[in-house]
Design an enzyme around this catalytic site. Sequence first.
Site, PDB file in Angstrom:
ATOM      1  N   CYS A 194      -6.280  -6.367   1.152  1.00 24.87           N
ATOM      2  CA  CYS A 194      -4.852  -6.344   0.807  1.00 24.87           C
ATOM      3  C   CYS A 194      -4.130  -7.429   1.611  1.00 24.87           C
ATOM      4  O   CYS A 194      -4.156  -7.412   2.841  1.00 24.87           O
ATOM      5  CB  CYS A 194      -4.240  -4.985   1.113  1.00 24.87           C
ATOM      6  SG  CYS A 194      -2.454  -4.982   0.821  1.00 24.87           S
ATOM      7  N   ASN A 196      -9.829   4.176  -4.513  1.00 26.91           N
ATOM      8  CA  ASN A 196      -9.619   2.987  -3.682  1.00 26.91           C
ATOM      9  C   ASN A 196      -9.006   3.438  -2.357  1.00 26.91           C
ATOM     10  O   ASN A 196      -8.043   4.199  -2.345  1.00 26.91           O
ATOM     11  CB  ASN A 196      -8.686   2.017  -4.419  1.00 26.91           C
ATOM     12  CG  ASN A 196      -8.472   0.728  -3.653  1.00 26.91           C
ATOM     13  OD1 ASN A 196      -7.827   0.706  -2.622  1.00 26.91           O
ATOM     14  ND2 ASN A 196      -9.017  -0.343  -4.182  1.00 26.91           N
ATOM     15  N   GLY A 216      -2.888 -12.204 -12.373  1.00 20.24           N
ATOM     16  CA  GLY A 216      -2.517 -12.617 -13.723  1.00 20.24           C
ATOM     17  C   GLY A 216      -3.390 -13.754 -14.222  1.00 20.24           C
ATOM     18  O   GLY A 216      -4.247 -14.260 -13.487  1.00 20.24           O
ATOM     19  N   LEU A 234       0.811  -1.228   0.000  1.00 17.99           N
ATOM     20  CA  LEU A 234       0.000   0.000   0.000  1.00 17.99           C
ATOM     21  C   LEU A 234       0.844   1.277   0.000  1.00 17.99           C
ATOM     22  O   LEU A 234       0.527   2.244   0.690  1.00 17.99           O
ATOM     23  CB  LEU A 234      -0.987   0.010   1.180  1.00 17.99           C
ATOM     24  CG  LEU A 234      -2.060  -1.085   1.156  1.00 17.99           C
ATOM     25  CD1 LEU A 234      -2.894  -1.038   2.434  1.00 17.99           C
ATOM     26  CD2 LEU A 234      -2.966  -0.940  -0.063  1.00 17.99           C
TER      27      LEU A 234
HETATM   28  C1  SIN Z   1      -0.432  -3.597  -2.161  1.00 17.45           C
HETATM   29  O1  SIN Z   1      -0.203  -2.378  -2.209  1.00 17.45           O
HETATM   30  O2  SIN Z   1       0.167  -4.349  -1.380  1.00 17.45           O
HETATM   31  C2  SIN Z   1      -1.452  -4.211  -3.064  1.00 17.45           C
HETATM   32  C3  SIN Z   1      -2.808  -3.825  -2.665  1.00 17.45           C
HETATM   33  C4  SIN Z   1      -3.737  -4.966  -2.514  1.00 17.45           C
HETATM   34  O3  SIN Z   1      -3.420  -6.106  -2.874  1.00 17.45           O
HETATM   35  O4  SIN Z   1      -4.838  -4.759  -2.029  1.00 17.45           O
END
Ligand code: SIN
Length: 303
Positions: free
Chosen positions: A129, A99, A216, A73
Site C-alpha cells: 500500500c 486481504n 486504471g 486502508l
Molecule cells: C488504500 O487503502 O490506501 C489502498 C490500498 C492499497 O493501495 O494497497
Amino acid sequence: MANLAVQVAGVSFKNPIIPASGVFGYGREYEQLFPLSKLGGIATKGTTGTPRPGNPAPRIAETPSGMLNSVGLQNPGIDAFIERELPNLLTKDTVILANIAGSSVEECVMVAEKLDDTDVHMIELNISCPNVKQGGAAFGTHCDSAEAITAAVRKATKKPLVVKLSPNVTNIAEIAKAVESAGADAVSLINTVLGMRINIETGRPILRNNVGGMSGPAVFPLAVRMVWQTAQAISIPVIGMGGVSSGADAIEMMMAGANAVQVGAAIFTDAYAPIRILEEMEAWLDAHHIAHVTDIIGGVTPW
Ligand code: SIN
C-alpha cells in the site's frame, strides 16, 4: 463453451476473474446487481488489526486513463470483518481472499492468526500500500523486509498465502523471489503506481496525502511487463492485475503468465466489469477454439 476453471495455490476457482481488494468492499452493493457466485473469487478490502478511518479527503483524483487514490486502508478492523462481513461472503459460492495489512509485522501476524480460525479460503497479504506511513509499501520495497514479513505471516496461518507486490521497485521479480523463499503460495501484482497531481490554481496537491497510488488502463502495460518478468522468475502462481478493463486485457495478462486476474479501477466506471470481462474472455476462447483457459497461461512467445 471453453472451460474457465483455474487453480491457484491448490485452491479451485470456477473462473479466473476476481474483483481486486478495495474496489468491491465486501460485495454487499454488487450482490444487488449480479450473483457473486458468477465470480472466480473476491478479494476483500484490506483489513487491519484495529479499525482505521483512512486518510483525510480529498483522497481520489482523476488522471488521464486512470485514477489516483490515497484511501489509507480505511476498514472496520479484523474483528468486525470476521463477525459482520465474512459470514455473508462465505455463503456466496466463490473463493474469498481476505486481504490483510498492518503497520507492523506483529499486527499482520495477529490478523492472519485470527483468520486462520475462520473458513476464509485464502489470505492476500498486502505489503504494497503506497498510502500509509508505516507498513504497506515499507514492507514490500526491499527483499529483506518482504521476506521477513512473509515468513512471519506464513508461520501464523495454514491458509494459502498470496503476497501482493508493489510496482514501485526497481526489480519486482527479486521481491517475488524473496517472498517465495519465505513461504508464499502465490503472488499478486501489481498494486498501484505512486503518483501525484497538482491543482495549478492553488498550488496544492489534489490529494490531501500529496501522493497516491495510480491505477486504471494507463498502468496496464506496466502490469503486463511486471507479471511477465515475475512469472518467469518464480515457481509459485501469479495473480495479475493493473488496468485490466476488457476480456482481451485479461487474456493478455494470462498470456504474460498470470493464473488468475484481478479487476480493479474498471469497476468504478462499469459496475458489471467483472461479468463483462468474463463473457468477453469466454467469447474469445470459443472464437479461437481454445478448450481450456489454462492453455493460454504463459503463452506469449517473446521475440
Ligand atoms: C488504500 O487503502 O490506501 C489502498 C490500498 C492499497 O493501495 O494497497
